[in-house]
Design an enzyme around this catalytic site. Structure first.
Site, short mmCIF file in Angstrom:
data_model
loop_
_atom_site.label_atom_id
_atom_site.label_comp_id
_atom_site.label_asym_id
_atom_site.label_seq_id
_atom_site.Cartn_x
_atom_site.Cartn_y
_atom_site.Cartn_z
N SER A 92 0.83 -1.21 0.00
CA SER A 92 0.00 0.00 0.00
C SER A 92 0.86 1.26 0.00
O SER A 92 0.52 2.27 -0.62
CB SER A 92 -0.95 0.01 1.21
OG SER A 92 -0.23 0.14 2.41
N ASP A 151 6.81 2.76 6.23
CA ASP A 151 6.64 2.10 4.94
C ASP A 151 6.77 3.08 3.79
O ASP A 151 7.47 2.82 2.80
CB ASP A 151 5.27 1.41 4.87
CG ASP A 151 5.20 0.16 5.73
OD1 ASP A 151 6.02 0.02 6.65
OD2 ASP A 151 4.32 -0.68 5.47
#
Length: 296
Positions: free
Chosen positions: A148, A203
């Site tokens: 994502s 991330d």
């Protein structure tokens, strides 16, 4: 000024070596980029007043009229030159209603679409461009490899470039400036918030800068000269929701702070020690150094 040519963007996945979940609560995490990537191709629209998003990995292809999206702009536009404020519960409710999703939406397709719409409206603002975007990936979803985040980084970079907020490198080996990468990262983080609710930011940082990073409370520090590591990743093919897992850790921390706080502190100490070992073994790790990493 909007871009008038085809644009390609890609971003790597990630693996957190140490500090998973604790990083959400301000502890140190060590993360590295993977040689698995997400790719994006953007083409200017065909002057038909629409924007199209195609996600072949999850079988999604949607098209909206820009005239319909334009009505939402006043609720979303803020200046990409400043730190994004984004996304409020009201904004997400607007998008869910517009896209026909229920308030409890958690499936991959819906969250990916909501993140795209949020970034498109927020970054492009009043002059919504007609675009055709395709995003495909080597990263499995729900496997903890930053799929994502790589998606959000790619979308943010492409939209910032096409709307003239960052430059478009003329050659493949020319990188964006640190200021431009910081802007990409800040918007990718907003996309991650749409998808995960309360992400740490590690991330999208790895997706933006790649390499090896130390991440703590939003502070990003590259780890220079990390030794070559062979990392065995096993895909169980059982998807997990990062949003649900993060919420579970937070719930346990609130219910059992006397138990969980020492656990998080221990995870932080492991990250610190392993960073020391990695930086001491830049010429190659000894058996003793490998044993430290393995035990932890």
């Amino acid at each position: 000024m909007m871009v008038d040519r085809e644009l390609f963007v890609s971003a790597p996945g990630k693996v957190i070596l140490h500090g998973e979940h604790a990083v959400v609560h301000g502890k140190v995490a060590l993360a590295v980029g993977l040689n698995l990537r997400t790719f994006l191709r953007l083409r200017p629209g065909k002057d038909n007043g629409t924007v199209e998003i195609n996600l072949p990995n999850i079988g999604t292809k949607l098209t909206w009229k820009i005239s319909d999206l334009q009505a939402l702009v006043p609720s979303f536009h803020n200046s990409p030159e400043s730190k994004p404020l984004g996304p409020s519960p009201e904004q997400l409710d607007f998008l869910k209603t517009f896209a026909g999703f229920s308030n409890g939406t958690t499936d991959t397709e819906s969250l990916a679409v909501l993140a795209f719409l949020y970034l498109y409206l927020s970054i492009c603002g009043q002059a919504l461009p007609s675009l055709e975007i395709v995003v495909w990936s080597q990263l499995p979803t729900g496997a903890g490899l930053g799929s994502s985040a790589a998606y959000s980084v790619s979308i943010a970079a492409a939209l910032l470039a096409t709307s003239g907020k960052i430059s478009i490198p003329a050659q493949e080996n020319i990188r964006w400036t640190q200021a431009e990468l910081t802007l990409i990262n800040s918007w990718a983080f907003q996309g991650e918030k749409v998808i995960h609710g309360n992400p740490s930011g590690v991330d999208n940082a790895v997706g933006t800068w790649g390499g090896a990073l130390r991440f703590q409370a939003g502070e990003i520090n590259p780890i220079e000269r990390v030794p070559v590591l062979e990392i065995l990743l096993t895909n169980t093919c059982v998807p997990r929701s990062t949003k649900t897992l993060v919420a579970g850790v937070k719930d346990k921390l609130l219910k059992f702070p006397g138990i969980m706080e020492p656990v998080l502190s221990s995870i932080n100490a492991i990250s610190e020690e392993c960073q020391r070992v990695l930086q001491a073994g830049v010429e190659g790790l000894t058996i003793e150094q490998y044993s430290v990493l393995e035990v932890r």
